[in-house]
Design an enzyme around this catalytic site. Structure first.
Site, PDB file in Angstrom:
ATOM      1  N   ALA A 153      26.333   7.260  48.821  1.00  0.00           N
ATOM      2  CA  ALA A 153      27.828   7.108  47.773  1.00  0.00           C
ATOM      3  C   ALA A 153      28.299   8.464  47.216  1.00  0.00           C
ATOM      4  O   ALA A 153      29.237   8.489  46.978  1.00  0.00           O
ATOM      5  CB  ALA A 153      27.418   6.433  46.921  1.00  0.00           C
ATOM      6  N   GLN A 154      27.471   9.532  47.894  1.00  0.00           N
ATOM      7  CA  GLN A 154      28.135  10.617  47.421  1.00  0.00           C
ATOM      8  C   GLN A 154      29.994  10.402  48.377  1.00  0.00           C
ATOM      9  O   GLN A 154      29.930  10.238  49.693  1.00  0.00           O
ATOM     10  CB  GLN A 154      27.498  11.833  48.244  1.00  0.00           C
ATOM     11  CG  GLN A 154      26.470  12.142  47.462  1.00  0.00           C
ATOM     12  CD  GLN A 154      25.994  12.521  46.422  1.00  0.00           C
ATOM     13  OE1 GLN A 154      26.903  13.442  46.848  1.00  0.00           O
ATOM     14  NE2 GLN A 154      25.172  12.200  46.095  1.00  0.00           N
ATOM     15  N   HIS A 207      19.470  13.326  51.344  1.00  0.00           N
ATOM     16  CA  HIS A 207      20.865  12.351  52.381  1.00  0.00           C
ATOM     17  C   HIS A 207      20.789  13.389  53.921  1.00  0.00           C
ATOM     18  O   HIS A 207      21.420  14.275  54.211  1.00  0.00           O
ATOM     19  CB  HIS A 207      22.348  12.764  51.339  1.00  0.00           C
ATOM     20  CG  HIS A 207      21.660  12.133  50.891  1.00  0.00           C
ATOM     21  ND1 HIS A 207      22.658  11.153  50.464  1.00  0.00           N
ATOM     22  CD2 HIS A 207      21.958  12.378  49.164  1.00  0.00           C
ATOM     23  CE1 HIS A 207      23.303  10.248  49.469  1.00  0.00           C
ATOM     24  NE2 HIS A 207      22.052  11.431  48.637  1.00  0.00           N
ATOM     25  N   ALA A 245      19.126   7.261  51.887  1.00  0.00           N
ATOM     26  CA  ALA A 245      20.180   7.742  52.206  1.00  0.00           C
ATOM     27  C   ALA A 245      19.232   8.953  53.599  1.00  0.00           C
ATOM     28  O   ALA A 245      19.275  10.057  53.001  1.00  0.00           O
ATOM     29  CB  ALA A 245      20.722   8.611  51.362  1.00  0.00           C
ATOM     30  N   ARG A 286      10.767   8.282  70.966  1.00  0.00           N
ATOM     31  CA  ARG A 286      10.911   8.198  69.232  1.00  0.00           C
ATOM     32  C   ARG A 286      10.644   9.944  68.662  1.00  0.00           C
ATOM     33  O   ARG A 286       9.504  10.397  69.193  1.00  0.00           O
ATOM     34  CB  ARG A 286      10.250   7.117  69.195  1.00  0.00           C
ATOM     35  CG  ARG A 286      10.379   5.316  69.720  1.00  0.00           C
ATOM     36  CD  ARG A 286       9.799   4.211  69.364  1.00  0.00           C
ATOM     37  NE  ARG A 286      10.241   3.206  69.065  1.00  0.00           N
ATOM     38  CZ  ARG A 286      10.193   1.907  70.189  1.00  0.00           C
ATOM     39  NH1 ARG A 286       9.140   3.200  71.405  1.00  0.00           N
ATOM     40  NH2 ARG A 286      10.423   1.247  70.969  1.00  0.00           N
ATOM     41  N   GLY A 315      12.773  -0.915  41.972  1.00  0.00           N
ATOM     42  CA  GLY A 315      12.290  -2.995  43.044  1.00  0.00           C
ATOM     43  C   GLY A 315      13.906  -3.332  43.671  1.00  0.00           C
ATOM     44  O   GLY A 315      13.310  -4.332  44.420  1.00  0.00           O
ATOM     45  N   ASP A 317      17.146   8.000  39.316  1.00  0.00           N
ATOM     46  CA  ASP A 317      18.744   8.059  39.582  1.00  0.00           C
ATOM     47  C   ASP A 317      19.890   7.259  39.045  1.00  0.00           C
ATOM     48  O   ASP A 317      20.781   7.491  39.792  1.00  0.00           O
ATOM     49  CB  ASP A 317      18.637   7.615  41.064  1.00  0.00           C
ATOM     50  CG  ASP A 317      19.810   8.621  41.874  1.00  0.00           C
ATOM     51  OD1 ASP A 317      20.942   9.370  42.192  1.00  0.00           O
ATOM     52  OD2 ASP A 317      20.086   8.292  43.049  1.00  0.00           O
ATOM     53  N   ALA A 325      24.843   1.833  45.301  1.00  0.00           N
ATOM     54  CA  ALA A 325      26.099   2.952  44.951  1.00  0.00           C
ATOM     55  C   ALA A 325      25.247   3.496  43.834  1.00  0.00           C
ATOM     56  O   ALA A 325      25.796   5.043  43.141  1.00  0.00           O
ATOM     57  CB  ALA A 325      27.338   2.521  44.591  1.00  0.00           C
ATOM     58  N   GLY A 326      24.619   2.709  43.518  1.00  0.00           N
ATOM     59  CA  GLY A 326      23.745   3.951  42.425  1.00  0.00           C
ATOM     60  C   GLY A 326      22.979   3.300  41.783  1.00  0.00           C
ATOM     61  O   GLY A 326      23.019   1.462  41.856  1.00  0.00           O
TER      62      GLY A 326
END
Length: 397
Positions: free
Chosen positions: A142-143, A196, A221, A232, A254, A279, A318-319
């Site tokens: 969502a950055q 990220h 992320a 792999r 959760g 977060d 988004a958070g």
């Protein structure tokens, strides 16, 4: 001398549970922890009524709460979010910025500096965590993609000159210039964290050698196993497990990570290498409905439902809107982690990761009188910061 005596509680020490024990705090510092009654003159007595007494929760990754975001860059936002999180047992926080303009960062730094001395009723403001702007576009989450870029020495030197409060920085190690940046910041005493990131295992190992020692919101992320030229290769997730000394943090709501993966992290990394973080965005401690991720003037519209913030199209989170009590509750009640280990992951382990374990993170004499009292369902009854009651709910059996 101001004295507080907390009695009749089940005290969670670093290594054992003291049933019906006593804690004495003098002028904001713990002076005694005992399983016996202790005679103290002229002390304010707090009866824990058989509830748990634990070290205050330490959140090293939060963007705000109570309707405030640190990217609002106001004293009101810092004090309001700190006060909100104290209601849920958090006694110390590391306010976290988002990828933004440098001017936005600078304004937030100044608001943080002003807020430290004015913060009387909220979680202590330990230092700043910069989340970005040096990220992988492929793992932006969502950055805001408008501000994602590679690190340039002139820029990060200037940012670190703007504030002496920066104690942590999250970045992607695979982007151009990241290793030099990590070495420079680490030499300035900044905790470097991989976040990220779309790195493969080999690059993560190199990053660890160059100063990256922590993983930002594990599983969120970041890369996992993928194919490169038909073969792999491991990603950030697998590397976090393979590098024994690498510490990790998890959003234990959760939802971002299900119970089985939370349990996997606990079994592999253990309580000494795993940190619980919120977060949290501004909607933490608020109800469901529309909200803003980031600053009010330049943030991203999101919608809070089902205990998490989502992008408007509902295709991605988004958070987080979680608070610290819910982190502990999820680990214990849903993931099946022992209470003492869950408390360790939100007190002594984060204190050690950010280098404040000499004064915070455990209930031992000589450390700050940061205490939280909660019941068997991890409902917060009282939050005490440096011997001062900042939140109290009627203690009941």
């Amino acid at each position: 001398m101001h004295r507080i005596k907390i009695i009749n509680g089940n005290i969670i020490t670093p290594y054992r549970l003291l049933e019906r024990g006593t804690i004495v705090i003098e002028d904001g510092v713990i002076s005694c922890v005992s399983k016996e009654e202790v005679a103290v003159q002229e002390a304010e007595v707090i009866d824990a009524k058989g509830h748990y007494i634990a070290p205050g929760f330490i959140d090293i990754h939060t963007h705000g709460g109570g309707g405030f975001d640190f990217m609002d860059a106001t004293v009101e936002a810092y004090l309001g979010a700190a006060k909100t999180h104290a209601r849920y047992g958090t006694t110390a926080i590391v306010p976290t910025t988002l990828t933004s303009t440098n001017e936005g960062l600078k304004q937030s730094f100044e608001a943080f500096r002003k807020s430290k001395s004015l913060n009387k009723l909220g979680a202590e403001l330990i230092g700043l965590h910069l989340e970005g702007p040096y990220f992988s576009p492929e793992q932006k989450g969502a950055q805001d993609p408008r501000y994602i870029r590679v690190p340039l020495r002139e820029e990060y030197e200037q940012i670190l000159d703007w504030s002496k409060d920066i104690i942590r920085w999250s970045a992607a190690p695979e982007i151009t210039g990241a290793m030099e940046f990590a070495r420079y910041a680490r030499n300035k005493g900044v905790l470097m964290s991989i976040g990220h990131s779309d790195a493969i295992g080999e690059k993560v190992a190199e990053a660890f050698e160059n100063g990256f020692s922590h993983i930002t919101h594990l599983y969120s992320a970041m890369s996992g196993v993928k194919r490169v030229n038909a073969l792999r290769v491991s990603g950030v997730i697998e590397s976090a497990f393979l590098l024994d000394e690498m510490t990790v943090e998890v959003i234990a709501d959760g939802i971002h990570i299900p119970a089985d993966l939370l349990n996997l992290v606990y079994k592999i990394k253990g309580a000494s290498k795993t940190v619980l973080i919120t977060d949290s965005m501004r909607a933490a401690g608020m109800g469901e409905g529309p909200s803003i991720l980031g600053s009010l003037k330049d943030g991203i519209e999101v919608f809070v439902e089902d205990g998490v913030a989502k992008l408007p199209d509902r295709k991605a989170f988004a958070g987080s809107v979680v608070t610290a009590d819910r982190l502990v509750r999820t680990m214990v009640k849903t993931a099946g982690v022992p209470l003492m280990d869950a408390i360790r992951m939100i007190s002594s382990t984060p204190a050690k990761v950010i280098g404040i374990d000499d004064r915070k993170g455990s209930l031992v004499p000589g450390k700050d009188g940061d205490v939280v009292i909660f019941d068997a369902e991890i409902n917060i009854k009282a939050t005490i910061i440096k011997g001062k009651m900042v939140y109290e709910k009627k203690l009941m059996n």
